[in-house]
Write a protein that holds these residues in place. Structure first.
Motif, PDB file in Angstrom:
ATOM      1  N   ASN A  20       0.798  -1.113   0.053  1.00  0.00           N
ATOM      2  CA  ASN A  20      -0.047   0.028  -0.157  1.00  0.00           C
ATOM      3  C   ASN A  20       0.713   1.205   0.070  1.00  0.00           C
ATOM      4  OD1 ASN A  20       0.050   0.989   3.010  1.00  0.00           O
ATOM      5  ND2 ASN A  20      -0.348  -0.948   3.251  1.00  0.00           N
ATOM      6  N   VAL A  21       0.447   2.110  -0.667  1.00  0.00           N
ATOM      7  CA  VAL A  21       1.102   3.594  -0.523  1.00  0.00           C
ATOM      8  C   VAL A  21       0.119   4.624  -0.744  1.00  0.00           C
ATOM      9  CG1 VAL A  21       1.159   3.496  -3.225  1.00  0.00           C
ATOM     10  CG2 VAL A  21       2.904   4.930  -1.849  1.00  0.00           C
ATOM     11  N   ALA A  22       0.335   5.758  -0.028  1.00  0.00           N
ATOM     12  CA  ALA A  22      -0.576   7.113   0.242  1.00  0.00           C
ATOM     13  C   ALA A  22       0.302   8.062   0.088  1.00  0.00           C
ATOM     14  CB  ALA A  22      -1.202   6.979   1.225  1.00  0.00           C
ATOM     15  N   VAL A  23      -0.011   9.172  -0.876  1.00  0.00           N
ATOM     16  CA  VAL A  23       0.681  10.501  -1.216  1.00  0.00           C
ATOM     17  C   VAL A  23      -0.301  11.624  -1.159  1.00  0.00           C
ATOM     18  CG1 VAL A  23       1.936  11.346  -3.157  1.00  0.00           C
ATOM     19  CG2 VAL A  23       2.114   9.040  -2.966  1.00  0.00           C
ATOM     20  N   SER A  24       0.318  12.561  -0.399  1.00  0.00           N
ATOM     21  CA  SER A  24      -0.311  13.939  -0.310  1.00  0.00           C
ATOM     22  C   SER A  24       0.719  14.904  -1.169  1.00  0.00           C
ATOM     23  CB  SER A  24      -0.482  14.183   1.218  1.00  0.00           C
ATOM     24  OG  SER A  24      -1.422  13.238   1.711  1.00  0.00           O
ATOM     25  N   LEU A  25      -0.176  15.976  -1.753  1.00  0.00           N
ATOM     26  CA  LEU A  25       0.638  16.712  -2.696  1.00  0.00           C
ATOM     27  C   LEU A  25       0.127  18.043  -2.213  1.00  0.00           C
ATOM     28  CD1 LEU A  25       0.359  14.995  -6.069  1.00  0.00           C
ATOM     29  CD2 LEU A  25       2.465  14.913  -4.498  1.00  0.00           C
ATOM     30  N   ALA A  26       0.887  19.208  -2.843  1.00  0.00           N
ATOM     31  CA  ALA A  26       0.510  20.588  -2.337  1.00  0.00           C
ATOM     32  C   ALA A  26       1.339  21.543  -3.344  1.00  0.00           C
ATOM     33  CB  ALA A  26       1.072  21.176  -1.117  1.00  0.00           C
ATOM     34  N   GLN A  27       0.941  22.742  -3.540  1.00  0.00           N
ATOM     35  CA  GLN A  27       1.692  23.767  -4.611  1.00  0.00           C
ATOM     36  C   GLN A  27       2.804  24.189  -4.032  1.00  0.00           C
ATOM     37  OE1 GLN A  27      -0.829  26.891  -5.520  1.00  0.00           O
ATOM     38  NE2 GLN A  27       0.422  27.749  -7.205  1.00  0.00           N
ATOM     39  N   PRO A  28       4.069  23.936  -4.891  1.00  0.00           N
ATOM     40  CA  PRO A  28       5.113  24.694  -4.287  1.00  0.00           C
ATOM     41  C   PRO A  28       5.142  26.185  -4.391  1.00  0.00           C
ATOM     42  CG  PRO A  28       5.469  23.546  -6.477  1.00  0.00           C
ATOM     43  CD  PRO A  28       4.243  23.219  -5.806  1.00  0.00           C
ATOM     44  N   THR A  29       5.938  26.864  -3.714  1.00  0.00           N
ATOM     45  CA  THR A  29       6.129  28.406  -4.007  1.00  0.00           C
ATOM     46  C   THR A  29       6.431  28.647  -5.308  1.00  0.00           C
ATOM     47  OG1 THR A  29       8.098  28.473  -2.961  1.00  0.00           O
ATOM     48  CG2 THR A  29       6.400  28.797  -1.475  1.00  0.00           C
ATOM     49  N   SER A  30       7.210  28.082  -6.019  1.00  0.00           N
ATOM     50  CA  SER A  30       7.714  28.115  -7.306  1.00  0.00           C
ATOM     51  C   SER A  30       8.348  26.889  -7.873  1.00  0.00           C
ATOM     52  CB  SER A  30       8.675  29.352  -7.289  1.00  0.00           C
ATOM     53  OG  SER A  30       9.370  29.289  -8.658  1.00  0.00           O
ATOM     54  N   PRO A  52      15.302  21.147  -7.904  1.00  0.00           N
ATOM     55  CA  PRO A  52      14.144  20.131  -8.008  1.00  0.00           C
ATOM     56  C   PRO A  52      14.058  19.454  -6.465  1.00  0.00           C
ATOM     57  CG  PRO A  52      15.807  19.841  -9.899  1.00  0.00           C
ATOM     58  CD  PRO A  52      16.361  21.070  -9.030  1.00  0.00           C
ATOM     59  N   VAL A  53      15.006  19.494  -5.675  1.00  0.00           N
ATOM     60  CA  VAL A  53      14.872  19.025  -4.457  1.00  0.00           C
ATOM     61  C   VAL A  53      13.992  19.818  -3.723  1.00  0.00           C
ATOM     62  CG1 VAL A  53      16.087  18.181  -2.217  1.00  0.00           C
ATOM     63  CG2 VAL A  53      17.133  17.557  -4.153  1.00  0.00           C
ATOM     64  N   GLU A  54      13.910  21.184  -3.751  1.00  0.00           N
ATOM     65  CA  GLU A  54      13.152  22.204  -2.976  1.00  0.00           C
ATOM     66  C   GLU A  54      11.815  22.126  -3.540  1.00  0.00           C
ATOM     67  OE1 GLU A  54      13.791  23.750  -0.274  1.00  0.00           O
ATOM     68  OE2 GLU A  54      15.897  23.006  -0.306  1.00  0.00           O
ATOM     69  N   VAL A  55      11.549  21.875  -4.760  1.00  0.00           N
ATOM     70  CA  VAL A  55      10.411  21.765  -5.568  1.00  0.00           C
ATOM     71  C   VAL A  55       9.757  20.289  -4.959  1.00  0.00           C
ATOM     72  CG1 VAL A  55       9.043  21.337  -7.700  1.00  0.00           C
ATOM     73  CG2 VAL A  55      10.855  23.042  -7.447  1.00  0.00           C
ATOM     74  N   THR A  56      10.411  19.307  -4.802  1.00  0.00           N
ATOM     75  CA  THR A  56       9.883  18.019  -4.271  1.00  0.00           C
ATOM     76  C   THR A  56       9.590  18.223  -2.595  1.00  0.00           C
ATOM     77  OG1 THR A  56      11.463  16.605  -5.840  1.00  0.00           O
ATOM     78  CG2 THR A  56      10.497  15.472  -3.862  1.00  0.00           C
ATOM     79  N   LYS A  57      10.339  18.824  -1.976  1.00  0.00           N
ATOM     80  CA  LYS A  57      10.083  19.182  -0.462  1.00  0.00           C
ATOM     81  C   LYS A  57       8.587  19.794  -0.460  1.00  0.00           C
ATOM     82  CE  LYS A  57      14.490  19.026   1.458  1.00  0.00           C
ATOM     83  NZ  LYS A  57      15.705  20.249   2.350  1.00  0.00           N
ATOM     84  N   GLN A  58       8.253  20.752  -1.115  1.00  0.00           N
ATOM     85  CA  GLN A  58       7.214  21.382  -1.245  1.00  0.00           C
ATOM     86  C   GLN A  58       5.896  20.874  -1.666  1.00  0.00           C
ATOM     87  OE1 GLN A  58       7.767  25.696  -2.364  1.00  0.00           O
ATOM     88  NE2 GLN A  58       9.878  25.658  -1.372  1.00  0.00           N
ATOM     89  N   THR A 111      17.582  12.750   5.696  1.00  0.00           N
ATOM     90  CA  THR A 111      17.100  13.652   5.023  1.00  0.00           C
ATOM     91  C   THR A 111      16.691  13.312   3.717  1.00  0.00           C
ATOM     92  OG1 THR A 111      18.991  14.601   4.331  1.00  0.00           O
ATOM     93  CG2 THR A 111      18.436  15.640   6.413  1.00  0.00           C
ATOM     94  N   LEU A 112      15.678  14.112   2.957  1.00  0.00           N
ATOM     95  CA  LEU A 112      15.450  13.753   1.713  1.00  0.00           C
ATOM     96  C   LEU A 112      16.657  13.761   0.688  1.00  0.00           C
ATOM     97  CD1 LEU A 112      13.442  13.272  -0.165  1.00  0.00           C
ATOM     98  CD2 LEU A 112      13.088  15.761  -0.756  1.00  0.00           C
ATOM     99  N   GLU A 113      17.534  14.792   1.048  1.00  0.00           N
ATOM    100  CA  GLU A 113      18.858  14.768   0.339  1.00  0.00           C
ATOM    101  C   GLU A 113      19.754  13.478   0.433  1.00  0.00           C
ATOM    102  OE1 GLU A 113      17.901  18.943   1.179  1.00  0.00           O
ATOM    103  OE2 GLU A 113      17.708  17.205   2.135  1.00  0.00           O
ATOM    104  N   ASP A 114      19.805  13.046   1.578  1.00  0.00           N
ATOM    105  CA  ASP A 114      20.596  11.833   2.009  1.00  0.00           C
ATOM    106  C   ASP A 114      19.883  10.735   1.062  1.00  0.00           C
ATOM    107  OD1 ASP A 114      22.385  13.223   3.256  1.00  0.00           O
ATOM    108  OD2 ASP A 114      21.548  12.910   5.040  1.00  0.00           O
ATOM    109  N   PHE A 115      18.686  10.524   1.256  1.00  0.00           N
ATOM    110  CA  PHE A 115      17.834   9.485   0.626  1.00  0.00           C
ATOM    111  C   PHE A 115      18.044   9.462  -0.905  1.00  0.00           C
ATOM    112  CE2 PHE A 115      13.783   7.842  -1.370  1.00  0.00           C
ATOM    113  CZ  PHE A 115      13.911   6.570  -1.064  1.00  0.00           C
TER     114      PHE A 115
END
Length: 494
Positions: free
Chosen positions: A372-382, A387-393, A475-479
């Protein structure tokens, strides 16, 4: 004449007079009603076929009016653009015996005495295009039905596809039990209910030089309860159930069989946001009468912005619709289209959609696996950020879990060996055991999972820039660096 009998005769005479007056009135209105209905049907047909390579129209060819009934003829034209520019459209002709209200005889004799505007009794007509279909149905009209139109323009319909037996060519034939459909809708088709049933369909086909194939479907049930949304498409529930399906294939003419298949889909809207759920269940799977297992999959989505999805779909249909030969067009988006797509994507993300594969389960004789997998998304500021910052947001959360059963892998490996033609039980058992153990070894060596008894386990959780991967926090970067190192052989492969 005695008094009670006189009263009865009087009632019959009055009822007959009223019915005649009603039939005359209906007869004067029927042409306008038909034209309006056909216009609405063509509009709905165009809407439902939008984005496909098929186009269709319905037209009233003629109408012969009488006091108690009318006879109408319709033409249905269907054109498939993918068939090529020289392909001729499919033309179907229908004859319709329309009984005028308020009391059509076909309703009186079935004790349905509620006054209605008209009852339509339609049937497909024989033409050079449909004559083989007629022959397969023993020279009866293979498609017929009845539609009752109420004075409030509600519709109650019944349709039948007649049973048929047909030889397609010297190597292919079909046996069809027939199918019935019943449906009801209100004025303008805003609320629609339908149900249908088919007993069996058997298709046998063989290509020269290839093993024959046989497909058999038994006990098919369909049901829908839908309401048209403010955005032009239907929301509600659809269900499809199949008691049994069977496929015979290959040199050994293996028989794969499923039982108790069920599809259930539902969709709803809250303002401009849509939610939906899809469920697929297979109660039993066998191969050559040997048990394979059962399966279930459930997917959900919520907070989907409807106008944004429709806009993106419109661009896709305009620019990326497959061509007649099946290839994808090489389309260039205009600056305006690019801007529109970006705005639509941002609007979709601003609604904070949630997507989930809630359950994917496969159960065999000796094991059961789940994912099973669940994902929640949101709008990045820009989107102009790294790319890593866009993914985080954009990715606000992700939660995934896998439980892979080694005995289940062994069971499926045995099935695969059987399909490959292996018949020696000891060889099959050895291959199954080897594949099962190798799966566990590879999972541990790659670091993607760990082994706990008879299960291969993996988990991934992400939120607020932090990752928990199989119990290891980073962290996401380390992953990302870990994944690149394991599968990309270094950052230069990015």
């Amino acid at each position: 004449m005695n008094k009670p009998l006189g009263v009865l005769v009087g009632i019959v005479v009055i009822a007959g007079a009223l019915n005649t007056a009603g039939a005359w009135y209906t007869g004067t209105k029927i042409e306008d009603v038909l034209k309006t209905s056909i216009q609405e049907a063509n509009k709905e047909l165009a809407s439902q076929l939008q984005g496909t390579t098929t186009h269709g129209t319905i037209e009233l060819v003629s109408l012969d009016r009488h006091l108690y009934s009318s006879t109408a003829h319709y033409r249905v034209n269907l054109q498939d653009d993918s068939a090529g520019p020289d392909a001729q459209p499919v033309e179907l002709l229908f004859v319709d015996n329309i009984e005028h209200g308020p009391l059509p005889w076909s309703r009186i004799k079935t004790f349905k005495w509620m006054p209605v505007m008209a009852t339509s009794n339609y049937a497909l007509e024989k033409t050079p295009f449909t004559e083989k279909w007629f022959a397969a149905a023993k020279d009866q009209s293979p498609l017929k039905g009845q539609v009752t139109l109420g004075y409030n323009r509600s519709v109650d319909g019944h349709m039948e596809l007649l049973p048929l037996e047909a030889t397609i060519d010297e190597n292919s034939n079909v046996s069809f039990s027939g199918l019935t459909m019943d449906g009801q809708t209100d004025a303008e088709g805003k609320n629609l209910k339908a149900k249908g049933y088919m007993d069996h369909l058997i298709l046998q086909a063989a290509t020269p030089g290839q093993p024959p194939v046989r497909v058999e479907l038994n006990g098919l049930t369909l049901a829908s309860d839908l309401t048209k949304s403010a955005y032009g498409f239907y929301l509600g529930q659809n269900i499809l159930e199949l008691s049994e399906g069977q496929l015979t294939f290959g040199e050994r003419q293996s028989v794969a069989k499923i039982k108790n298949f069920e599809y259930a889909g539902s969709a709803s809207a809250n303002g401009s946001l849509m939610s939906g759920r899809l469920s697929y269940t297979v109660g039993d799977i066998t191969l050559d009468d040997k048990p394979v297992g059962s399966a279930q999959m459930v997917m959900t989505a919520s907070s989907l912005d409807i106008p944004a999805m429709q806009s993106l779909l419109q661009i896709y249909q305009t620019k990326f619709q497959p061509q007649a030969d099946g290839t994808m067009p090489v389309a260039q988006l205009t600056p305006a289209e690019q801007a529109q797509m970006q705005a639509d994507v941002e609007k979709l993300l601003a609604a904070k959609p949630q997507l989930a594969l809630e359950k994917l389960t496969l159960k065999t004789t000796n094991g059961e696996s789940q994912f099973n997998v669940a994902v929640s998304l949101a709008q990045p500021t820009s989107f102009e950020q790294p790319p890593v910052e866009v993914t985080k947001q954009m990715l606000t959360s992700l939660d995934a879990k896998l439980q892979l059963s080694k005995p289940m892998i062994a069971d499926l490996s045995a099935v695969q060996a059987q399909l490959a033609g292996q018949t020696d039980p000891q060889t099959i058992e050895k291959m199954a055991s080897t594949n099962s153990e190798m799966a566990g070894v590879m999972a541990v060596q790659t670091g993607l999972a760990k082994v706990d008894g008879n299960n291969i386990l993996a988990s991934l959780n992400y939120a607020a820039g932090e990752v928990d991967f199989n119990g290891q926090n980073m962290t996401l970067e380390d992953f990302i660096n870990v994944m690149v190192t394991r599968f990309g052989a270094g950052p230069d492969r990015l």
